[in-house]
Design a protein around this motif. Structure first.
Motif, PDB file in Angstrom:
ATOM      1  N   ASN A   1       0.369  -1.751 -13.211  1.00  0.00           N
ATOM      2  CA  ASN A   1       0.285  -0.732 -12.163  1.00  0.00           C
ATOM      3  C   ASN A   1       1.317   0.363 -12.452  1.00  0.00           C
ATOM      4  O   ASN A   1       2.521   0.138 -12.339  1.00  0.00           O
ATOM      5  CB  ASN A   1       0.559  -1.372 -10.802  1.00  0.00           C
TER       6      ASN A   1
ATOM      7  N   ALA B   1       2.151   2.903 -10.742  1.00  0.00           N
ATOM      8  CA  ALA B   1       2.893   3.347  -9.561  1.00  0.00           C
ATOM      9  C   ALA B   1       4.194   2.564  -9.394  1.00  0.00           C
ATOM     10  O   ALA B   1       5.194   3.112  -8.907  1.00  0.00           O
ATOM     11  CB  ALA B   1       2.028   3.199  -8.311  1.00  0.00           C
ATOM     12  N   ILE B   2       4.212   1.291  -9.809  1.00  0.00           N
ATOM     13  CA  ILE B   2       5.418   0.480  -9.670  1.00  0.00           C
ATOM     14  C   ILE B   2       6.558   1.064 -10.500  1.00  0.00           C
ATOM     15  O   ILE B   2       7.711   1.112 -10.059  1.00  0.00           O
ATOM     16  CB  ILE B   2       5.129  -0.971 -10.093  1.00  0.00           C
TER      17      ILE B   2
ATOM     18  N   TYR C   1       8.039   4.010  -8.688  1.00  0.00           N
ATOM     19  CA  TYR C   1       8.971   3.587  -7.632  1.00  0.00           C
ATOM     20  C   TYR C   1      10.273   3.060  -8.239  1.00  0.00           C
ATOM     21  O   TYR C   1      11.349   3.277  -7.678  1.00  0.00           O
ATOM     22  CB  TYR C   1       8.321   2.505  -6.771  1.00  0.00           C
TER      23      TYR C   1
ATOM     24  N   GLY D   1       7.532   1.431  -1.428  1.00  0.00           N
ATOM     25  CA  GLY D   1       6.468   1.544  -2.421  1.00  0.00           C
ATOM     26  C   GLY D   1       5.701   0.254  -2.597  1.00  0.00           C
ATOM     27  O   GLY D   1       4.460   0.256  -2.703  1.00  0.00           O
TER      28      GLY D   1
ATOM     29  N   ASN E   1       3.427  -0.293   0.483  1.00  0.00           N
ATOM     30  CA  ASN E   1       2.241   0.566   0.457  1.00  0.00           C
ATOM     31  C   ASN E   1       1.258   0.161  -0.637  1.00  0.00           C
ATOM     32  O   ASN E   1       0.059   0.445  -0.526  1.00  0.00           O
ATOM     33  CB  ASN E   1       2.663   2.024   0.239  1.00  0.00           C
ATOM     34  N   THR E   2       1.738  -0.505  -1.681  1.00  0.00           N
ATOM     35  CA  THR E   2       0.868  -0.871  -2.795  1.00  0.00           C
ATOM     36  C   THR E   2       0.139  -2.176  -2.543  1.00  0.00           C
ATOM     37  O   THR E   2      -1.062  -2.305  -2.872  1.00  0.00           O
ATOM     38  CB  THR E   2       1.698  -0.986  -4.096  1.00  0.00           C
TER      39      THR E   2
END
Length: 306
Positions: free
Chosen positions: A93, A95-96, A99, A257, A260-261
């Motif tokens: 992922n 996005a991790i 963050y 984060g 939200n994920t």
């Protein structure tokens, strides 16, 4: 010629105690008293250990449990089937990592800024005498009396007026504000423990106030600086409420984060969330392991009454 046999003193003592019924009774009574104490001590340590490490163990077990077995009843402390697909999904992922980058930037800058400001304030409170010193010291300490959540709305309005919402600056300023009082008092106590003779000796050698502070005092204050910096780093790393409110999706740190994920409106990916939580907790744990000596020394010295 007679031969004299030397008997060790310990042997004589043992024989005397064995020959004296009162000594035997005292030894037996002492053994009976120590046994319940040892049982109570080990029982207390066991309860404390379970309280501290059982949640971590359950976190690790859930992170390697397949999705269809997470809510199995009755729950099992030992997983019957182990999978690492949740860790793979975390690394896959992108996005991790965003963050994670935000957390590192915010936490490191907060730690550095808190240490730089608090070391000058703490040194001034410790070694200088000026009008209003005690009032200012207690004014700094009194800021810890108010819940930080009360300042959230005010900070939101102020940052919105200055155009700082959804920026690193908003988080860094907020976290530094909250960590400064404790860091200042911690370093003040550490500076109090350093003798004034060091400053006098530096003056005799021709060093000015700035040279004395940076070349003589700061190297000796390294444990206190590390303790204050680590406290500020953890404060910025773990914060959820301010990071969720003051930062947008692109600037959010790991705590909001991850929520939200992996947490949705009607469900939650608990195994993946547990895996991500273990991974993001690793940097803080490693920092504590390597800096434990400085942390304990800094906190102990900071406890000196000034």
């Amino acid at each position: 010629m007679e031969t004299t046999t030397m008997v060790p003193a310990t042997a004589l003592t043992v024989e005397a105690e064995n020959a004296d019924p009162k000594s035997q009774g005292r030894l037996a009574l002492s053994a009976r008293r120590k046994k319940p104490f040892r049982w109570a001590l080990w029982s207390t340590l066991t309860v404390i250990g379970l309280f501290a490490f059982l949640p971590i163990y359950w976190l690790a077990v859930t992170s390697v449990t397949p999705n269809d077995q997470v809510f199995a009843y009755p729950p099992s402390l030992v997983p019957t089937e182990v999978t690492f697909e949740h860790y793979v999904s975390v690394f896959a992922n992108p996005a991790i990592f965003g963050y994670l980058k935000n957390s590192i930037i915010v936490s490191v800058v907060t730690a550095v800024l808190s240490v730089v400001v608090s070391m000058y304030m703490g040194y001034a409170f410790s070694k200088f005498r000026f009008r209003g010193r005690k009032s200012l010291m207690y004014f700094v300490l009194s800021s810890q009396m108010f819940p930080q959540a009360l300042l959230l709305v005010t900070l939101y309005v102020v940052f919105a007026q200055f155009g700082l919402l959804n920026t690193y600056q908003a988080l860094i300023i907020s976290f530094t504000t909250f960590t400064l009082p404790l860091c200042v008092w911690m370093l003040k106590g550490f500076f109090d423990a350093l003798p004034d003779d060091l400053i006098e000796a530096a003056k005799i050698d021709g060093a000015g106030p700035w040279r004395t502070f940076h070349s003589v005092i700061l190297p000796l204050a390294l444990p206190g600086l590390v303790a204050a910096g680590l406290f500020a780093f953890v404060r910025g790393w773990n914060d959820f409420m301010f990071a969720l409110t003051l930062a947008g999706p692109e600037k959010q740190t790991l705590p909001p984060g991850l929520v939200n994920t992996f947490i949705f409106e009607a469900s939650a990916a608990w195994p993946a969330l547990m895996a991500a939580s273990l991974l993001v907790s690793a940097p803080v744990c490693i920092a504590f392991i390597f800096l434990q000596r400085f942390l304990v020394g800094g906190i102990t010295a900071g406890a000196v009454k000034g």
